[in-house]
Design an enzyme around this catalytic site. Structure first.
Site, mmCIF file in Angstrom:
data_model
loop_
_atom_site.group_PDB
_atom_site.id
_atom_site.type_symbol
_atom_site.label_atom_id
_atom_site.label_comp_id
_atom_site.label_asym_id
_atom_site.label_seq_id
_atom_site.Cartn_x
_atom_site.Cartn_y
_atom_site.Cartn_z
ATOM 1 C CB CYS A 284 4.340 -3.246 -0.430
ATOM 2 S SG CYS A 284 4.997 -4.606 -1.428
ATOM 3 N N GLY A 285 6.547 -1.893 -1.357
ATOM 4 C CA GLY A 285 7.658 -1.266 -2.063
ATOM 5 C C GLY A 285 7.833 0.208 -1.774
#
Length: 207
Positions: free
Chosen positions: A109-110
């Site tokens: 993800c991030g």
């Protein structure tokens, strides 16, 4: 037998679920080829308690300054709002050192945005939440992006936040935690929820 450390980056706003399957499988000796070979240790920029996005309070075991690839089997980086705010770049520097030493890094993800900003995706196949999500960083590896639930290339595992099971599967494969039949049955069970995979898992464990 001395356990090898798998470091899990923790920080305020950490997305709890993204590494949950992975760290549970790593820390739990059940089903493992060599039970108890690994332990998960939480790592943060400072020793101060952090609060995840789900409201879970974590007291970090160590700081980033205390860890090194020589003492570790892997460095895991989960997502969270902090990445979109440009934070956690100290962890990207640690990831750079780990990869240079040949120690695996896994980012979901991030955290993949942090790696993109740090140039660590410029020469490795990778994935993330979306192609445009990484493109916004203006990084140099856009041609190596793959639309896949997880990608492993030269000791780097990447995945979108919607694929925690695939993230764990690639991590388990990288660390060689399970025998191939156990790994495939585990993945089938948790990916599909179909009961027949439980039977395959039990059969593989008892083989």
């Amino acid at each position: 037998m001395k356990k090898k450390d798998v470091y899990l980056l923790v920080f305020n706003s950490l997305s709890d679920w993204e590494a949950s399957y992975a760290i549970a499988g790593i820390n739990n000796p059940q089903f493992q080829k060599n039970p108890g070979s690994y332990q998960v240790r939480s790592v943060a920029l400072k020793k101060s308690p952090i609060v995840t996005i789900g409201g879970v309070h974590i007291q970090p075991d160590m700081t980033l300054a205390e860890i090194s690839p020589a003492d570790s089997a892997m460095f895991i980086m989960s997502g969270g709002m902090a990445w979109d705010e440009g934070q956690n770049m100290e962890a990207v520097d640690v990831a750079r050192v780990f990869l240079a030493a040949g120690t695996p890094v896994a980012a979901i993800c991030g955290a993949t945005v942090g790696l993109a900003r740090g140039g660590l995706l410029d020469d490795r196949r990778h994935t993330s939440n979306a192609r445009d999500y990484l493109a916004a960083t203006h990084y140099g590896g856009a041609q190596l992006y793959e639309d896949a639930p997880a990608v492993t290339d030269r000791n780097l595992v990447t995945a979108p936040g919607m694929a925690p099971v695939d993230f764990a599967y690639h991590i388990f494969k990288c660390l060689d935690i399970y025998s191939p039949p156990v790994l495939e049955a585990w993945y089938g069970l948790f990916k599909t929820g179909r009961a027949e995979y439980y039977g395959e898992l039990m059969k593989a464990i008892n083989a």
